[in-house]
Design a protein around this motif. Structure first.
Motif, PDB file in Angstrom:
ATOM      1  N   GLU A   4       0.828  -1.202   0.000  1.00  0.00           N
ATOM      2  CA  GLU A   4       0.000   0.000   0.000  1.00  0.00           C
ATOM      3  C   GLU A   4       0.864   1.255   0.000  1.00  0.00           C
ATOM      4  N   ALA A   5       1.982   1.228   0.722  1.00  0.00           N
ATOM      5  CA  ALA A   5       2.838   2.402   0.829  1.00  0.00           C
ATOM      6  C   ALA A   5       3.834   2.517  -0.318  1.00  0.00           C
ATOM      7  N   LEU A  52       7.654  -1.918  14.506  1.00  0.00           N
ATOM      8  CA  LEU A  52       7.251  -2.632  15.718  1.00  0.00           C
ATOM      9  C   LEU A  52       7.534  -1.806  16.969  1.00  0.00           C
ATOM     10  N   TYR A  53       8.708  -1.183  17.022  1.00  0.00           N
ATOM     11  CA  TYR A  53       9.040  -0.329  18.165  1.00  0.00           C
ATOM     12  C   TYR A  53       8.037   0.809  18.294  1.00  0.00           C
ATOM     13  N   LYS A  54       7.647   1.387  17.174  1.00  0.00           N
ATOM     14  CA  LYS A  54       6.679   2.482  17.211  1.00  0.00           C
ATOM     15  C   LYS A  54       5.320   2.004  17.716  1.00  0.00           C
ATOM     16  N   LEU A  55       4.892   0.843  17.251  1.00  0.00           N
ATOM     17  CA  LEU A  55       3.611   0.297  17.701  1.00  0.00           C
ATOM     18  C   LEU A  55       3.660  -0.008  19.201  1.00  0.00           C
ATOM     19  N   TYR A  56       4.729  -0.652  19.651  1.00  0.00           N
ATOM     20  CA  TYR A  56       4.862  -0.956  21.075  1.00  0.00           C
ATOM     21  C   TYR A  56       4.896   0.323  21.907  1.00  0.00           C
ATOM     22  N   SER A  57       5.672   1.299  21.466  1.00  0.00           N
ATOM     23  CA  SER A  57       5.782   2.533  22.252  1.00  0.00           C
ATOM     24  C   SER A  57       4.448   3.275  22.295  1.00  0.00           C
ATOM     25  N   GLU A  65      -5.525   8.652  22.113  1.00  0.00           N
ATOM     26  CA  GLU A  65      -5.879   9.299  20.841  1.00  0.00           C
ATOM     27  C   GLU A  65      -4.862   8.959  19.758  1.00  0.00           C
ATOM     28  N   THR A  66      -3.591   9.067  20.073  1.00  0.00           N
ATOM     29  CA  THR A  66      -2.548   8.727  19.100  1.00  0.00           C
ATOM     30  C   THR A  66      -2.600   7.250  18.766  1.00  0.00           C
ATOM     31  N   LEU A  67      -2.836   6.422  19.773  1.00  0.00           N
ATOM     32  CA  LEU A  67      -2.930   4.973  19.551  1.00  0.00           C
ATOM     33  C   LEU A  67      -4.113   4.643  18.650  1.00  0.00           C
ATOM     34  N   LYS A  68      -5.240   5.293  18.859  1.00  0.00           N
ATOM     35  CA  LYS A  68      -6.415   5.057  18.012  1.00  0.00           C
ATOM     36  C   LYS A  68      -6.105   5.378  16.555  1.00  0.00           C
ATOM     37  N   GLU A  69      -5.421   6.486  16.313  1.00  0.00           N
ATOM     38  CA  GLU A  69      -5.064   6.878  14.944  1.00  0.00           C
ATOM     39  C   GLU A  69      -4.121   5.856  14.316  1.00  0.00           C
ATOM     40  N   THR A  70      -3.133   5.427  15.089  1.00  0.00           N
ATOM     41  CA  THR A  70      -2.166   4.447  14.573  1.00  0.00           C
ATOM     42  C   THR A  70      -2.856   3.133  14.240  1.00  0.00           C
ATOM     43  N   GLY A  73      -4.930   3.324  11.139  1.00  0.00           N
ATOM     44  CA  GLY A  73      -4.083   3.245   9.942  1.00  0.00           C
ATOM     45  C   GLY A  73      -3.646   1.823   9.622  1.00  0.00           C
ATOM     46  N   LEU A  74      -3.571   0.982  10.648  1.00  0.00           N
ATOM     47  CA  LEU A  74      -3.181  -0.416  10.446  1.00  0.00           C
ATOM     48  C   LEU A  74      -4.381  -1.330  10.212  1.00  0.00           C
TER      49      LEU A  74
END
Length: 155
Positions: A4-5, A52-57, A65-70, A73-74
């Protein structure tokens, strides 16, 4: 996810480029064996570990709110009550939805580890120092102990 990217890609060729000293150049969008910059991470780090580090963090940060957006997107959707869970159970839910059920190790063993009958030949024959005895043949057949005779015994 990467198609997709980055557009359509050959999965096997992409997987081959994840290992070793291979780098991805974002400016040219090509893989190279030489890093443009000494700080450039290898492709495995760039495409696998960093996301993966970004998702875990994001999960560990407890910023919903940031987690919901991430997660949106996934393509991962969670019920609002799940965002109020403790970090550990939340991380488990997110990773299960991202990777699927945790059966990867068992699937890998079934797919790549040979059965005892198949695997014994590759282990026994190279280690056999006495090809004239019948002992290696009984090992190859994976027979039970009662059929194995110790060549050092006289009975």
């Amino acid at each position: 996810m990467y198609s997709e990217a980055y557009g359509p890609l050959d999965v096997n060729a992409f997987a081959d480029r994840l290992w070793g000293d291979i780098y991805f150049s974002p400016s040219t969008r090509k893989f190279t064996r030489k890093a443009e910059d000494p700080e450039t991470p290898r492709t495995f780090v760039h495409f696998i570990l960093t996301p993966l580090y970004k998702l875990y963090s994001q999960v560990l940060s407890e910023d919903t709110e940031t987690l919901k957006e991430t997660l949106e997107g996934l393509g991962i959707s969670l019920k609002p009550a799940m965002f109020k869970m403790d970090v550990r159970p939340l991380l488990k839910v997110v990773t299960e939805q991202f990777f699927g059920p945790p059966t990867g190790l068992v699937d890998m063993i079934v797919e790549h580890i040979p059965s005892p009958l198949e695997g014994t030949a590759s282990k026994v024959l190279p280690a056999n120092s006495a090809p004239s005895t019948r002992l290696p043949l009984t090992w190859l057949d994976c027979r039970s102990r009662k059929h194995i005779r110790d060549p050092r015994r006289r009975n």
